[in-house]
Design a protein around this motif. Structure first.
Motif, PDB file in Angstrom:
ATOM      1  N   LYS A  99      86.735 -72.557 115.034  1.00  0.00           N
ATOM      2  CA  LYS A  99      86.065 -71.501 115.785  1.00  0.00           C
ATOM      3  C   LYS A  99      86.926 -71.177 116.994  1.00  0.00           C
ATOM      4  O   LYS A  99      87.247 -72.070 117.781  1.00  0.00           O
ATOM      5  N   ASN A 100      87.314 -69.908 117.122  1.00  0.00           N
ATOM      6  CA  ASN A 100      88.226 -69.495 118.195  1.00  0.00           C
ATOM      7  C   ASN A 100      89.512 -70.331 118.180  1.00  0.00           C
ATOM      8  O   ASN A 100      90.027 -70.745 119.225  1.00  0.00           O
ATOM      9  N   ASN A 101      90.000 -70.625 116.970  1.00  0.00           N
ATOM     10  CA  ASN A 101      91.250 -71.349 116.735  1.00  0.00           C
ATOM     11  C   ASN A 101      91.173 -72.834 117.077  1.00  0.00           C
ATOM     12  O   ASN A 101      92.173 -73.541 117.026  1.00  0.00           O
ATOM     13  N   MET A 102      89.981 -73.325 117.433  1.00  0.00           N
ATOM     14  CA  MET A 102      89.802 -74.738 117.753  1.00  0.00           C
ATOM     15  C   MET A 102      88.956 -75.407 116.674  1.00  0.00           C
ATOM     16  O   MET A 102      88.084 -74.772 116.075  1.00  0.00           O
ATOM     17  N   PRO A 103      89.194 -76.700 116.393  1.00  0.00           N
ATOM     18  CA  PRO A 103      88.339 -77.410 115.441  1.00  0.00           C
ATOM     19  C   PRO A 103      86.870 -77.287 115.832  1.00  0.00           C
ATOM     20  O   PRO A 103      86.524 -77.414 117.018  1.00  0.00           O
ATOM     21  N   ASP A 104      86.008 -77.036 114.854  1.00  0.00           N
ATOM     22  CA  ASP A 104      84.582 -76.832 115.141  1.00  0.00           C
ATOM     23  C   ASP A 104      83.703 -77.893 114.498  1.00  0.00           C
ATOM     24  O   ASP A 104      82.814 -78.437 115.132  1.00  0.00           O
ATOM     25  N   GLU A 105      83.969 -78.229 113.207  1.00  0.00           N
ATOM     26  CA  GLU A 105      83.163 -79.252 112.563  1.00  0.00           C
ATOM     27  C   GLU A 105      83.837 -79.778 111.302  1.00  0.00           C
ATOM     28  O   GLU A 105      84.604 -79.073 110.646  1.00  0.00           O
TER      29      GLU A 105
END
Length: 289
Positions: A99-105
């Protein structure tokens, strides 16, 4: 006067561009650091394949095969942006969403396993009733706090545990030290101190963990040594030592990518018996067109 105003405006615009470029680099660095942390969470104590040291541009899949120990087989998947998105084996298939280029889950066949929350230079990893807070230092996210959920609290609110960590840089060197906060007051708790030779993944890299009470000893369980370096033949080497036992990983490299991994073990055999034979893992790659 007009010329002076134009010069000032140009300088202001240039400063703005530089500031934007710096911010973009910081965001990109944080995204990579978060991706590496997520990979470490997924692979630690399972597989040895430190992606931060390899050139995996345009790679779609990495297929690892170990005939001696099929439990070490895996398939690692990437997207077109170079982010790892899946880690599969015969028993499971772990997926990483962004999400937004960052790990999310993390998710697997049973559903969601791990949540990631990111803000500026802080990353929180939540697993069920526990959460770990990390802060960005160089190109690494280092753990600073642990939270636990009180079972008696039905609100689901997480409260901070006593396991807090202070991060400090050793003056005049690239070394970074992670140590328990209020070290003297916490004498009755494990007092693990971790020293990083640098936090930018620069080779050679060493990560040493000691319990203050047993500093200098290598025969106890919570003492570990990690070494990452290139040998004379250009191989990438990862050595891990814990409780006096060393696992020696040698990656044969070509164009920045590992072709094979030879793993040998030292100190684990009974006295008078030969060292066990090294294990060999090979890698195949598929690419995006």
């Amino acid at each position: 006067m007009k010329k002076y105003i134009i010069i000032v405006l140009m300088l202001l615009i240039n400063c703005g561009v530089i500031a934007q470029e710096k911010k973009a680099k910081e965001i990109k660095n944080a995204a990579k650091a978060a991706m590496y942390l997520a990979f470490d969470q997924a692979t630690r104590d399972r597989y040895v394949f430190p992606i931060q040291f390899f050139k995996l541009h345009k790679i779609k899949k990495v297929i690892a095969s170990n005939t001696a120990d099929p439990d070490n087989d895996f398939i690692l998947e990437f997207d077109k942006n170079g982010r790892w998105i899946g880690l599969g084996n015969k028993g499971d298939n772990l997926r990483l969403k962004y999400k937004n280029n960052m790990p999310d889950e993390f998710t697997n066949r049973t559903g969601k396993m791990v949540d990631f929350k990111y803000s500026t230079d802080t990353l929180i990893v939540k697993i069920e009733s526990r959460a770990w807070q990390y802060t960005l230092n160089g190109s690494m996210f280092l753990r600073i706090k642990c939270y636990i959920q009180d079972k008696a609290d039905s609100s689901g609110k997480l409260t901070i545990s006593t396991n807090q960590v202070t991060i400090r840089k050793k003056a005049g060197t690239p070394e970074v030290i992670s140590e328990p906060a209020n070290l003297i007051e916490q004498d009755y708790l494990p007092r693990e101190i971790t020293t990083y030779s640098n936090t930018n993944w620069d080779l050679p890299l060493s990560i040493d963990s000691d319990d203050l009470a047993y500093k200098g000893r290598t025969d106890i369980g919570n003492v570990s040594r990690e070494r990452y370096y290139k040998d004379k033949e250009g191989n990438f080497v990862e050595d891990r030592t814990e409780s006096g036992y060393t696992t020696h990983h040698v990656f044969k490299m070509k164009d920045g990518k590992p072709l094979s991994l030879t793993t040998s073990y030292k100190g684990r055999q009974l006295k008078g018996t030969p060292e066990p034979k090294p294990e060999i893992t090979t890698y195949k790659y598929t690419y995006f067109q």
